[in-house]
Scaffold this active site. Structure first.
Site, PDB file in Angstrom:
ATOM      1  N   ASN A 115      -2.123  -0.117   7.091  1.00 44.44           N
ATOM      2  CA  ASN A 115      -1.437  -1.488   7.469  1.00 44.44           C
ATOM      3  C   ASN A 115      -0.625  -2.000   6.516  1.00 44.44           C
ATOM      4  O   ASN A 115      -0.526  -3.412   6.263  1.00 44.44           O
ATOM      5  CB  ASN A 115      -2.834  -2.188   7.987  1.00 44.44           C
ATOM      6  CG  ASN A 115      -3.892  -2.355   6.846  1.00 44.44           C
ATOM      7  OD1 ASN A 115      -3.716  -2.112   5.750  1.00 44.44           O
ATOM      8  ND2 ASN A 115      -4.674  -3.207   7.331  1.00 44.44           N
ATOM      9  N   GLU A 153      -9.624  -9.427  -8.055  1.00 44.57           N
ATOM     10  CA  GLU A 153      -8.715  -8.598  -7.793  1.00 44.57           C
ATOM     11  C   GLU A 153      -7.706  -8.615  -9.068  1.00 44.57           C
ATOM     12  O   GLU A 153      -7.219  -7.548  -9.506  1.00 44.57           O
ATOM     13  CB  GLU A 153      -8.086  -8.515  -6.392  1.00 44.57           C
ATOM     14  CG  GLU A 153      -9.066  -8.073  -5.454  1.00 44.57           C
ATOM     15  CD  GLU A 153      -8.562  -8.625  -3.948  1.00 44.57           C
ATOM     16  OE1 GLU A 153      -7.642  -9.431  -3.704  1.00 44.57           O
ATOM     17  OE2 GLU A 153      -9.549  -8.177  -3.195  1.00 44.57           O
ATOM     18  N   HIS A 166      -2.067  -5.322   1.291  1.00 48.52           N
ATOM     19  CA  HIS A 166      -3.317  -6.036   0.921  1.00 48.52           C
ATOM     20  C   HIS A 166      -3.043  -7.364   0.334  1.00 48.52           C
ATOM     21  O   HIS A 166      -1.885  -7.630  -0.284  1.00 48.52           O
ATOM     22  CB  HIS A 166      -3.889  -5.015  -0.189  1.00 48.52           C
ATOM     23  CG  HIS A 166      -5.347  -5.971  -0.530  1.00 48.52           C
ATOM     24  ND1 HIS A 166      -6.316  -5.818  -0.196  1.00 48.52           N
ATOM     25  CD2 HIS A 166      -5.213  -6.988  -1.697  1.00 48.52           C
ATOM     26  CE1 HIS A 166      -7.144  -6.621  -0.550  1.00 48.52           C
ATOM     27  NE2 HIS A 166      -6.742  -7.421  -1.668  1.00 48.52           N
ATOM     28  N   LYS A 204       0.794  -1.081  -0.073  1.00 51.24           N
ATOM     29  CA  LYS A 204      -0.114  -0.089  -0.144  1.00 51.24           C
ATOM     30  C   LYS A 204       0.855   1.428   0.047  1.00 51.24           C
ATOM     31  O   LYS A 204       2.046   1.250   0.210  1.00 51.24           O
ATOM     32  CB  LYS A 204      -0.838  -0.081   1.059  1.00 51.24           C
ATOM     33  CG  LYS A 204      -2.076  -1.067   1.155  1.00 51.24           C
ATOM     34  CD  LYS A 204      -2.987  -1.192   2.313  1.00 51.24           C
ATOM     35  CE  LYS A 204      -3.899  -2.264   2.270  1.00 51.24           C
ATOM     36  NZ  LYS A 204      -4.871  -2.102   3.592  1.00 51.24           N
ATOM     37  N   TYR A 254     -12.461  -2.094  -3.324  1.00 46.89           N
ATOM     38  CA  TYR A 254     -12.563  -2.052  -2.035  1.00 46.89           C
ATOM     39  C   TYR A 254     -14.220  -2.014  -1.872  1.00 46.89           C
ATOM     40  O   TYR A 254     -15.017  -1.805  -0.903  1.00 46.89           O
ATOM     41  CB  TYR A 254     -12.146  -1.035  -1.230  1.00 46.89           C
ATOM     42  CG  TYR A 254     -11.114  -1.123  -0.741  1.00 46.89           C
ATOM     43  CD1 TYR A 254     -10.494  -2.324   0.124  1.00 46.89           C
ATOM     44  CD2 TYR A 254      -9.887  -0.278  -0.801  1.00 46.89           C
ATOM     45  CE1 TYR A 254      -9.209  -2.822   0.310  1.00 46.89           C
ATOM     46  CE2 TYR A 254      -8.466  -0.703  -0.352  1.00 46.89           C
ATOM     47  CZ  TYR A 254      -8.313  -1.780   0.259  1.00 46.89           C
ATOM     48  OH  TYR A 254      -6.878  -2.228   0.780  1.00 46.89           O
TER      49      TYR A 254
END
Ligand code: DAT
Ligand code: MG
Length: 147
Positions: free
Chosen positions: A112, A126, A115, A9, A49
């Site tokens: 975080n 995805e 992914h 990310k 998302y």
């Protein structure tokens, strides 16, 4: 062979963690079959998302994931989807075990670091969102016989 969509990310890219994260998956024994540095558009972010649309954190999530480049990858290997999730650790880095990527490098749930697809269906979805079929390199590593 099973494939998973894995992405460093924007926080991970800014913090120079691409190499560290790639190395963990390489050392584990998985095979990198596609990878690219891209800045995600708001449209792609909302698709990626989509399951979280309507949740309190959705707007922040979309603005974070589009805030800078990400390193999108496809990793291949036996049980790679489930194993990658284990290597990543819990969604909230405060709950992620030391030794996991989020446990070692993350602090806040909103940033975080990584992914990873959570099921076969999400991996397929995805991968299609981020890559074309001809971006995926089909090759064998001879060392895989020892993994
Ligand atoms: P994961 O990324 O482990 O698959 P998820 O799909 O539930 O977790 O959520 C997607 C991302 O949304 C997650 O990586 C960080 C953000 N997020 C999830 N829950 C959150 C919360 N309670 N507050 C803020 N951000 C959250
Ligand atoms: Mg998820």
């Amino acid at each position: 062979m099973e494939k998973s969509f894995i992405m460093v990310k924007p926080d991970g890219v800014q913090r120079n963690l691409i190499g560290e994260i790639v190395q963990r998956f390489e050392k584990k024994g998985f095979t990198l079959v596609a990878g690219k540095l891209i800045t995600i558009s708001p449209e792609l972010a909302e698709q990626h998302y989509g399951e979280h649309k309507g949740k309190a954190f959705f707007e922040n999530l979309v603005s974070f994931i589009t805030s800078g480049p990400v390193f999108a990858m496809i990793w291949e290997g036996e049980d790679v989807i489930k194993t990658a999730r284990k290597m990543m650790g819990s969604t909230n880095p405060a709950e992620a075990e030391p030794g996991t990527i989020r446990g070692d490098y993350g602090v806040r749930v909103s940033m975080n670091v990584i992914h990873g697809s959570d099921s076969g269906e999400s991996a397929e979805r995805e991968i299609k969102l981020f890559f074309n079929n001809d971006d995926i390199v089909d090759y064998k590593k001879t060392v895989n016989d020892w993994i």
